[in-house]
Design an enzyme around this catalytic site. Structure first.
Site, mmCIF file in Angstrom:
data_model
loop_
_atom_site.group_PDB
_atom_site.id
_atom_site.type_symbol
_atom_site.label_atom_id
_atom_site.label_comp_id
_atom_site.label_asym_id
_atom_site.label_seq_id
_atom_site.Cartn_x
_atom_site.Cartn_y
_atom_site.Cartn_z
ATOM 1 C CG PHE A 1 27.101 58.335 -10.688
ATOM 2 C CD1 PHE A 1 27.316 59.045 -10.202
ATOM 3 C CD2 PHE A 1 26.228 57.851 -10.293
ATOM 4 C CE1 PHE A 1 26.607 60.017 -9.318
ATOM 5 C CE2 PHE A 1 24.993 58.833 -9.516
ATOM 6 C CZ PHE A 1 25.846 59.701 -9.060
ATOM 7 C CG ASP A 2 32.381 55.044 -15.656
ATOM 8 O OD1 ASP A 2 31.552 54.110 -16.401
ATOM 9 O OD2 ASP A 2 33.338 55.282 -15.297
ATOM 10 C CE LYS A 3 32.331 48.565 -11.716
ATOM 11 N NZ LYS A 3 33.945 48.611 -11.390
#
Lengths: 74, 626
Positions: free
Chosen positions: B308-310
């Protein structure tokens, strides 16, 4: 200049319709490409308007046994 | 002619059924001569549409199932099996009819969406309000939408306000409030309110129309299994004819040869996998999950590691400036204005947060920045009102040789430990201040991740360009397996390449421009719908609703679809094997063979149709909890 036209057909039942329509159109002079979207029951064509009219393509599809409900040219 | 025959296929079907019944009654009455006549007529009635199709295809030099059946019927007639020929043609027509009906079920999900396409619009033309077809709206024209009506074009609200149900576009059924200046989309419904909208995209160019087009194309694009089957089917039909000739040469039993021909039609095998794909993709689209094709479905189902990207993916991506600190030569308002001007050029979340903060403080005289250079993942440089500005991370400051004093770094560090992200701002080469920006975790994130784990995902990883402290806080709260902070876009992509090299099957979920490389690098890319155009195009899975909760749904849908395809393959192959054994053992005849064959085709389609309703129960359960 090539033109794109999308033909909406009645719901297609058999996957062999795809081949039938595509083969017929690809053999038609002036038609550059033809793709049948089976599940959407649409035919996407790219053709040379100087050599064939969208109406003529429509007639040919209908003669094959597939009524055209709507045509969209872009 | 052909057209008329096909339009009346049902008539032929009825006719042959009625005649078959008559023949049976005649048989009971011991009137066998007339019975043969009835059977022949029944065969003839049912054959008309079949033979006409077969001829048509033959004229184009295409093999067809109809051709096989025609040959089989001629064969049956030649050996005097009138009952068989009548039953076979009848069953073929009946099967085709039922297939068609159930195929419609697998397509129903997309059909329901397409039906939401608005047809009419009320526009203001030269002072009058006219009702026109939706595709005839002219760009820039004002459109009126009232309660209960659908928005007919994409555009900006110029007057009025309303609660809009955007379910058609996002699968989200809770209405969203929109007011002047907000964008509204074709296909969404005004729950209550009144809107006047300037049309910006019309007809086939609207977001809704484009989405439907994407789904349609996705449904045509085939999974690996389907592609394989397609190649297989091409050689299969001629091979079946060849084999049945062999069978005849071997056994000299025309009956068995003809039976073989009919049951060897590759019906269930050819239609099974695509039907599952169509139902699955359609089902996703209705719930706001766009899956771009059977191949994407395959790869999503195989995923074991989610990355995941944050910002904007695990967090709301709507960061707010919570604190501004300035040094000596500029006051807060002036610094905010300069930084906001520069950030109008940015697509970055943090940049947008600064612009929003300026607007909310009533600073609206933003000038257009000059000489903008955007450094993906670290910040930007621009000239505003003749002053040179650098806004961004520590690394950006270092790269631009801006001196950060010990006390500034201490302050930044403290803020970061509280979970803030710091944007430094330098004016004319000197540090002028810093912005503390916070971005809360999405409310649905913990449950979404938990459900991913429960459905079998082994590793959850977060990658972010943000600082270590913020990253750690988010990772701890969500119980992630790994996190890696302060990464540049190319670092993220390299990290994913590395995971892949270690044999992981990686899905990457992200949204902003700096995610595009890693989304492309992953085995399968997932874009959150609120994201930018780039990510939407790079990703093969798009969560239109911009809800993380859609992710476990998409994953389990993909798994269910792949499972469904596998079941269909087993059904198809199993039936063919069973039939072949049956024929060779002499216990399956032409009519019963046809019956089993058609039944297997129906079975795979109905099995696929289950997917079109996938997640319905789920949905209700979720609403019940609320």
């Amino acid at each position: 200049m090539m033109t794109q036209a999308i033909f909406q057909l009645e719901p297609l039942g058999c996957p062999s319709c795809i081949q039938k329509i595509e083969t017929m159109l690809k053999r038609t002079a002036g038609v550059e490409s033809a793709t049948v979207l089976f599940h959407a029951s649409k035919v996407k064509t790219v053709f040379d308007p100087k050599r064939i009219a969208a109406d003529e393509i429509r007639t040919r599809i209908e003669r094959l046994g597939y009524p055209v409900l709507a045509v969209r040219t872009a | 002619m052909t057209r008329k025959i096909h339009a009346h296929k049902k008539v032929f079907l009825f006719l042959s059924a009625a005649l078959l019944l008559t023949a049976w009654l005649l048989h009971l009455a011991d009137l066998d001569v007339i019975r043969q006549g009835a059977l022949l007529t029944s065969t003839a009635a049912a054959s008309i549409p079949i033979v006409s199709r077969a001829l048509q295809a033959a004229r184009m030099k295409l093999p067809s199932i109809e051709l096989l059946v025609t040959i089989a019927v001629i064969g049956a007639l030649a050996i005097g099996e009138y009952l068989e020929s009548a039953v076979v043609t009848f069953l073929f027509l009946l099967g085709e009819y039922l297939e068609f009906r159930s195929l419609a079920k697998t397509r129903s999900a997309l059909q329901e969406l397409t039906d939401l396409t608005p047809l009419e619009a009320r526009v203001i033309r030269s002072g009058d309000i006219l009702t026109v077809p939706a595709e005839d709206i002219r760009l820039g024209e004002h459109v009126i939408v009232r309660s209960g009506e659908a928005v007919p074009a994409d555009g900006k609200i110029v007057s009025g306000q309303a609660e809009l149900i955007e379910a058609a576009l996002t699968g989200e059924s809770i209405p969203a409030f929109k007011k002047i200046g907000d964008l509204v989309y074709s296909g969404t419904l005004v729950d209550h309110g009144y809107l006047e909208v300037t049309a910006q995209q019309v007809g086939a160019d609207t977001r809704f129309a484009r989405m439907i087009e994407l789904v349609e194309e996705a449904q045509e694009s085939k999974s690996r299994a389907a592609k394989l089957l397609d190649r297989f089917a091409k050689v299969y039909t001629p091979a079946a004819v060849g084999l049945s000739i062999l069978v005849y040469a071997w056994t000299h039993d025309p009956h068995m040869a003809v039976t073989f021909l009919v049951v060897a039609c590759p019906g269930a095998l050819v239609i099974g996998a695509p039907a599952s794909g169509v139902a699955g993709i359609g089902s996703g689209a209705r719930r706001g999950v766009l899956i771009k094709g059977g191949d994407a479905m395959d790869r999503l189902a195989r995923t074991d590691t989610f990355v995941f990207d944050k910002t904007g993916t695990l967090t709301e991506g709507n960061p707010k400036v919570t604190d501004i600190k300035t040094f000596d030569f500029l006051n807060i308002r002036e610094l905010l204005r300069l930084a906001a001007c520069a950030e109008t050029a940015s697509e970055h979340h943090l940049g947008r947060a600064i612009v929003r903060e300026a607007l909310s403080q009533g600073i609206t005289d933003l000038t257009i920045p000059a000489d903008v250079r955007i450094f993906k993942g670290s910040g930007l440089r621009a000239v505003v009102d003749g002053r040179s500005l650098t806004v961004g991370s520590r690394e950006r400051m270092r790269a631009d040789r801006i001196v950060l004093s010990e006390s500034v770094l201490r302050h930044a560090d403290m803020r970061e430990r509280e979970g803030h992200t710091i944007a430094f701002a330098a004016v004319d080469g000197r540090l002028a201040g810093l912005f503390a920006i916070a971005d809360p975790i999405r409310a649905d994130a913990p449950e979404a991740l938990e459900r991913l784990r429960r459905s079998g995902i082994k590793t959850l990883i977060m990658l972010t360009g943000d600082n270590r402290h913020t990253a750690k806080r988010v990772a701890d709260q969500l119980g992630l397996d790994e996190y890696h902070a302060e990464l540049m876009p190319e670092d993220k992509a390299a990290f994913i390449e590395n995971l892949k090299a270690r044999g992981r099957s990686v899905a990457m979920a992200g949204d902003g421009i700096n995610d595009a490389p890693s989304i492309a690098a992953a085995n399968i890319g997932v874009a959150m719908g609120g994201g930018t155009g780039t990510a939407l195009e790079t990703a093969e899975i798009v969560l239109l609703a911009d809800r993380l909760a859609s992710l476990p749904f998409a994953y389990s849908l993909a798994r269910a679809t792949v499972r469904n395809i596998r079941q269909n393959l087993w059904i198809a192959v199993g039936t063919v094997l069973l039939l072949l054994i049956g024929i060779l053992a002499g216990s399956v005849h032409l009519a019963s063979g046809m019956l089993i064959h058609e039944a297997s085709v129906l079975l795979v389609i109905l099995n696929a149709a289950r997917l079109a309703r996938y997640g319905h129960r789920d949905n209700r359960a979720a609403q019940g909890v609320q």
